[in-house]
Design a protein around this motif. Structure first.
Motif, PDB file in Angstrom:
ATOM      1  N   GLU A  48      12.866  -2.063   6.858  1.00 38.44           N
ATOM      2  CA  GLU A  48      12.027  -1.368   5.894  1.00 38.44           C
ATOM      3  C   GLU A  48      12.770  -0.175   5.303  1.00 38.44           C
ATOM      4  O   GLU A  48      13.428   0.562   6.026  1.00 38.44           O
ATOM      5  CB  GLU A  48      10.778  -0.907   6.642  1.00 38.44           C
ATOM      6  CG  GLU A  48       9.709  -0.279   5.842  1.00 38.44           C
ATOM      7  CD  GLU A  48       8.515   0.041   6.723  1.00 38.44           C
ATOM      8  OE1 GLU A  48       7.623  -0.824   6.843  1.00 38.44           O
ATOM      9  OE2 GLU A  48       8.483   1.128   7.318  1.00 38.44           O
ATOM     10  N   TYR A  49      12.626  -0.002   3.997  1.00 42.12           N
ATOM     11  CA  TYR A  49      13.249   1.110   3.288  1.00 42.12           C
ATOM     12  C   TYR A  49      12.190   2.132   2.917  1.00 42.12           C
ATOM     13  O   TYR A  49      11.071   1.768   2.533  1.00 42.12           O
ATOM     14  CB  TYR A  49      13.908   0.621   2.001  1.00 42.12           C
ATOM     15  CG  TYR A  49      15.098  -0.275   2.214  1.00 42.12           C
ATOM     16  CD1 TYR A  49      16.383   0.241   2.180  1.00 42.12           C
ATOM     17  CD2 TYR A  49      14.932  -1.637   2.446  1.00 42.12           C
ATOM     18  CE1 TYR A  49      17.483  -0.580   2.360  1.00 42.12           C
ATOM     19  CE2 TYR A  49      16.028  -2.461   2.634  1.00 42.12           C
ATOM     20  CZ  TYR A  49      17.298  -1.929   2.588  1.00 42.12           C
ATOM     21  OH  TYR A  49      18.386  -2.736   2.780  1.00 42.12           O
ATOM     22  N   GLY A  50      12.560   3.411   2.980  1.00 43.89           N
ATOM     23  CA  GLY A  50      11.643   4.450   2.557  1.00 43.89           C
ATOM     24  C   GLY A  50      12.380   5.616   1.928  1.00 43.89           C
ATOM     25  O   GLY A  50      13.518   5.910   2.291  1.00 43.89           O
ATOM     26  N   SER A  54       8.053   9.259   5.125  1.00 44.63           N
ATOM     27  CA  SER A  54       8.760   8.593   4.039  1.00 44.63           C
ATOM     28  C   SER A  54       7.765   7.709   3.307  1.00 44.63           C
ATOM     29  O   SER A  54       6.709   7.363   3.837  1.00 44.63           O
ATOM     30  CB  SER A  54       9.940   7.762   4.563  1.00 44.63           C
ATOM     31  OG  SER A  54       9.486   6.712   5.377  1.00 44.63           O
ATOM     32  N   VAL A  55       8.118   7.355   2.083  1.00 46.14           N
ATOM     33  CA  VAL A  55       7.303   6.460   1.281  1.00 46.14           C
ATOM     34  C   VAL A  55       8.032   5.128   1.217  1.00 46.14           C
ATOM     35  O   VAL A  55       9.172   5.057   0.736  1.00 46.14           O
ATOM     36  CB  VAL A  55       7.096   7.018  -0.146  1.00 46.14           C
ATOM     37  CG1 VAL A  55       6.340   6.029  -1.009  1.00 46.14           C
ATOM     38  CG2 VAL A  55       6.392   8.353  -0.094  1.00 46.14           C
ATOM     39  N   THR A  56       7.399   4.081   1.716  1.00 49.66           N
ATOM     40  CA  THR A  56       8.009   2.754   1.719  1.00 49.66           C
ATOM     41  C   THR A  56       8.220   2.282   0.281  1.00 49.66           C
ATOM     42  O   THR A  56       7.357   2.464  -0.571  1.00 49.66           O
ATOM     43  CB  THR A  56       7.110   1.760   2.473  1.00 49.66           C
ATOM     44  OG1 THR A  56       6.899   2.254   3.797  1.00 49.66           O
ATOM     45  CG2 THR A  56       7.760   0.393   2.559  1.00 49.66           C
ATOM     46  N   SER A 116       9.036  -5.918   4.595  1.00 50.52           N
ATOM     47  CA  SER A 116       8.955  -5.163   5.843  1.00 50.52           C
ATOM     48  C   SER A 116       8.504  -6.074   6.985  1.00 50.52           C
ATOM     49  O   SER A 116       7.642  -6.935   6.808  1.00 50.52           O
ATOM     50  CB  SER A 116       7.958  -4.005   5.698  1.00 50.52           C
ATOM     51  OG  SER A 116       7.711  -3.404   6.951  1.00 50.52           O
TER      52      SER A 116
END
Length: 104
Positions: free
Chosen positions: A39-41, A51-53, A67
């Motif tokens: 998952e990236y954030g 963090s905001v995904t 995710s």
């Protein structure tokens, strides 16, 4: 080092600061990548670990992998492990669990 969708994302997601051990403490860190969740954030620098995904790369526009957060919790539950109460096995702290998890 993990390769990502483009050179800019690889650079940002793998960036390490010589002044801060934690990316959330470094004002220059922009992206957090969770190996366990895939998952990236975008890091919110508010003194916490928020963090905001994101679903698309801010640099190249490519759709990022889905995710695996829900699947991670489902797999732990299937094994009878409560991640809030029990010790989480080492394989679940990175992406190793993905190769041993049941595909539904």
């Amino acid at each position: 080092m993990t390769d990502h969708c483009c050179a800019a994302m690889t650079s940002r997601a793998n960036a390490r600061c010589d002044q801060h051990d934690d990316a959330y403490a470094c004002p220059d860190a922009l992206v957090d990548f969770s190996l366990a969740f895939q998952e990236y954030g975008l890091i919110i620098h508010d003194g916490g670990r928020s963090s905001v995904t994101i679903e698309f790369c801010p640099w190249c526009g490519q759709r990022l992998p889905e995710s695996q957060r829900d699947r991670w919790f489902d797999e732990l539950e299937r094994r009878g492990i409560d991640p809030f109460e029990d010790e989480v096995p080492a394989e679940f702290r990175d992406d190793r669990w993905l190769s041993s998890a049941r595909q539904d």
